[in-house]
Design a protein around this motif. Sequence first.
Motif, short mmCIF file in Angstrom:
data_model
loop_
_atom_site.label_atom_id
_atom_site.label_comp_id
_atom_site.label_asym_id
_atom_site.label_seq_id
_atom_site.Cartn_x
_atom_site.Cartn_y
_atom_site.Cartn_z
N GLY A 189 0.85 -1.18 0.00
CA GLY A 189 0.00 0.00 0.00
C GLY A 189 0.88 1.23 0.00
O GLY A 189 2.11 1.14 0.02
N TRP A 190 0.26 2.38 -0.06
CA TRP A 190 0.97 3.66 -0.05
C TRP A 190 0.35 4.55 1.00
O TRP A 190 -0.86 4.50 1.24
N ARG A 191 1.17 5.39 1.62
CA ARG A 191 0.66 6.37 2.59
C ARG A 191 -0.10 7.44 1.81
O ARG A 191 0.42 8.02 0.87
N ARG A 192 -1.32 7.70 2.24
CA ARG A 192 -2.17 8.69 1.56
C ARG A 192 -1.47 10.05 1.50
O ARG A 192 -1.51 10.72 0.48
N SER A 193 -0.85 10.46 2.59
CA SER A 193 -0.20 11.77 2.63
C SER A 193 0.89 11.88 1.57
O SER A 193 1.04 12.94 0.93
N GLU A 194 1.63 10.81 1.33
CA GLU A 194 2.70 10.83 0.33
C GLU A 194 2.13 10.87 -1.09
O GLU A 194 2.66 11.56 -1.95
N VAL A 195 1.05 10.13 -1.31
CA VAL A 195 0.42 10.14 -2.64
C VAL A 195 -0.15 11.52 -2.93
O VAL A 195 0.01 12.06 -4.03
N GLU A 196 -0.81 12.12 -1.94
CA GLU A 196 -1.38 13.45 -2.14
C GLU A 196 -0.29 14.50 -2.36
O GLU A 196 -0.45 15.39 -3.19
N ALA A 197 0.82 14.38 -1.64
CA ALA A 197 1.93 15.31 -1.84
C ALA A 197 2.51 15.15 -3.24
O ALA A 197 2.85 16.14 -3.91
N TRP A 198 2.63 13.92 -3.72
CA TRP A 198 3.12 13.66 -5.07
C TRP A 198 2.19 14.29 -6.09
O TRP A 198 2.64 14.95 -7.03
N MET A 199 0.87 14.13 -5.90
CA MET A 199 -0.10 14.70 -6.83
C MET A 199 -0.01 16.23 -6.83
O MET A 199 -0.07 16.86 -7.89
#
Length: 64
Positions: free
Chosen positions: A46-56
């Motif tokens: 899985g991926w940490r939501r905070s990291e995915v949102e920061a990437w986006m």
Amino acid sequence: MSESQDRILRKPEVRKLTGLSGTTLWRRERAGDFPKSVRLSPNAIGWRRSEVEAWMASLRPAGQ
């Protein structure tokens, strides 16, 4: 950081959120262009939501 922001997202959620295919996620992660996945079990990641949102957010043009 709220719990919902840093919760772990499984691949179907990440695909829906980013619009990327599973293969593209894998390729971008290997190239260092996507957050590292977290091993949840021998057969699950899985991926940490905070990291995915920061990437986006980093992909958006300045001022948007």
